[in-house]
Scaffold this motif. Structure first.
Motif, short mmCIF file in Angstrom:
data_model
loop_
_atom_site.label_atom_id
_atom_site.label_comp_id
_atom_site.label_asym_id
_atom_site.label_seq_id
_atom_site.Cartn_x
_atom_site.Cartn_y
_atom_site.Cartn_z
N UNK A 217 0.85 -1.19 0.00
CA UNK A 217 0.00 0.00 0.00
C UNK A 217 0.88 1.24 0.00
N UNK A 218 0.34 2.34 -0.51
CA UNK A 218 1.06 3.61 -0.57
C UNK A 218 0.25 4.67 0.16
N UNK B 145 6.08 10.00 1.06
CA UNK B 145 5.34 8.78 0.78
C UNK B 145 5.76 7.66 1.72
N UNK B 146 4.83 6.74 1.96
CA UNK B 146 5.09 5.56 2.78
C UNK B 146 4.61 4.34 2.00
N UNK B 147 5.50 3.37 1.83
CA UNK B 147 5.19 2.18 1.03
C UNK B 147 5.39 0.93 1.87
N UNK B 148 4.34 0.11 1.95
CA UNK B 148 4.47 -1.15 2.69
C UNK B 148 4.97 -2.25 1.77
N UNK C 284 0.73 -4.61 5.17
CA UNK C 284 0.03 -4.32 3.91
C UNK C 284 -0.71 -2.99 4.02
N UNK C 285 -1.94 -2.99 4.54
CA UNK C 285 -2.72 -1.76 4.57
C UNK C 285 -2.09 -0.67 5.40
N UNK D 93 -6.00 -5.70 3.87
CA UNK D 93 -5.34 -5.18 2.67
C UNK D 93 -5.45 -3.66 2.53
N UNK D 94 -6.34 -3.05 3.29
CA UNK D 94 -6.46 -1.60 3.16
C UNK D 94 -7.08 -1.04 4.43
#
Length: 343
Positions: A164-165, A173-176, A207-208, A251-252
């Motif tokens: 997830x972004x 930005x943060x990316x998992x 993830x989320x 997931x989110x």
């Protein structure tokens, strides 16, 4: 209550007619938050994907993208407040389709976006406050500026899986990465990438992601191991937000305008809502039409009600009389408040 509000309106109309008070403009805005959810049964080879719409009270409203469109690999969804359109991603390995699609409020396709460097794997994206779309895919960060049709590749990422972004108020930005490194990366505007939190901080298949109004990042551990959701402050202090009532498969996550955290869980086929104290309530489940839910997006529509019926820039007795005939309790309640009535 409605009877009391009508009495207030009758009183106001009488005062205007009898005393000749200067016309008043009474105008109220209110938000209608509907939640759009991607159902992704194709992830389990069980059909085609679709997008469903829910009202803020959990009532199932409609299907925006039907299964009859035969879409597989639909994963992420986001709302663009500038255009008022939804954007969703398609990562379909069998047909080699890797793109982002823009649709209007009726689900009609407006535009399709792709790039020569798009490749296999998830496509994740997030809008910043100015309406620029930031995208992670295939080891790169891309951007689409508001009103532009071209995706621009900004910089390369380290070897990582794409989960997830998210974005904070400063544009970071943060990316998992749930697949390779059990890490959430922080990505600065100049392309610098650092490990923000990882397994040493209790991160397990992250993830989320969700960002609250104070730039605190919430991370969902999508594996079975607890805690299910951790909170990371903007000083990188990590704490457990929730370690119960949630199983694997988040997931989110997303916040509404009231600070409530919505959590999409594929394995449970639920959307749960958590308050600030991590108390959960069930928003929707399979009985409401959820089928392998993956991503969510709130659409906030600013509606207006006004007593200036004519309209001529003011409110007079004729406006109010017409308003009384076409009774609207929500607008009438606002009118009552404007004149100092408690109810």
């Amino acid at each position: 209550m409605e009877r009391n509000l009508r009495m207030v309106l009758i009183f106001v109309v009488s005062v205007i007619f009898l005393t000749g008070l200067a016309p008043l403009v009474v105008h109220a805005d209110f938000d209608v938050d509907n939640l759009f959810i991607i159902n992704e049964p194709s992830s389990g080879s069980a059909g085609y994907d679709f997008i469903v719409e829910f009202a803020s009270d959990g009532t199932s409203l409609s299907t925006l993208i039907p299964q009859t469109q035969n879409i597989t690999g639909m994963r992420r969804v986001a709302f663009d407040s500038v255009s008022g359109h939804l954007f969703y991603s398609v990562s379909c390995w069998s047909d080699q389709i890797f793109e982002i699609r823009e649709v209007d409020s009726s689900g009609a396709l407006i535009n399709t976006y792709t790039h020569e460097d798009f490749g296999s794997g998830n496509i994740s994206f997030v809008f910043d406050s100015a309406g620029a779309l930031h995208i992670a895919n295939n080891g790169y960060i891309f951007v689409k500026q508001p009103g532009e049709a071209e995706l621009v590749r900004l910089f390369e990422l380290p070897e990582t899986g794409i989960g997830d972004l998210e974005i904070d108020s400063a544009g970071n930005l943060y990316l998992s990465d749930p697949f390779v490194n059990d890490t959430v990366y922080k990505i600065f505007a100049d392309g610098t990438v650092i490990s923000y939190v990882d397994s040493a901080d209790g991160i397990d298949n992250p993830y989320g992601l969700a960002m609250d109004g104070s730039d605190n990042l919430y991370v969902a551990n999508s594996a079975y191991n607890k805690p299910a959701i951790v909170k990371v402050t903007n000083e990188t202090q990590v704490s457990v937000f929730n370690d119960k009532n949630v199983e694997s498969g988040i997931l989110d996550m997303t916040f509404d305008n009231h600070g409530m955290l919505y959590v999409s869980n594929r394995s449970q086929e639920t959307i749960q809502v958590f308050d600030a104290n991590a108390n959960p309530t069930l928003f929707a489940d399979a009985e409401d039409g959820l089928d392998d839910p993956s991503s969510m997006a709130f659409i906030t529509t600013n509606s207006s009600c006004s007593t200036d019926i004519e309209p001529d820039g003011d409110v007079d007795g004729m406006d109010l009389a017409d308003f009384a005939v076409h009774f609207d309790s929500a607008c009438l309640a606002e009118l009552a408040r404007a004149y100092g009535s408690g109810s």
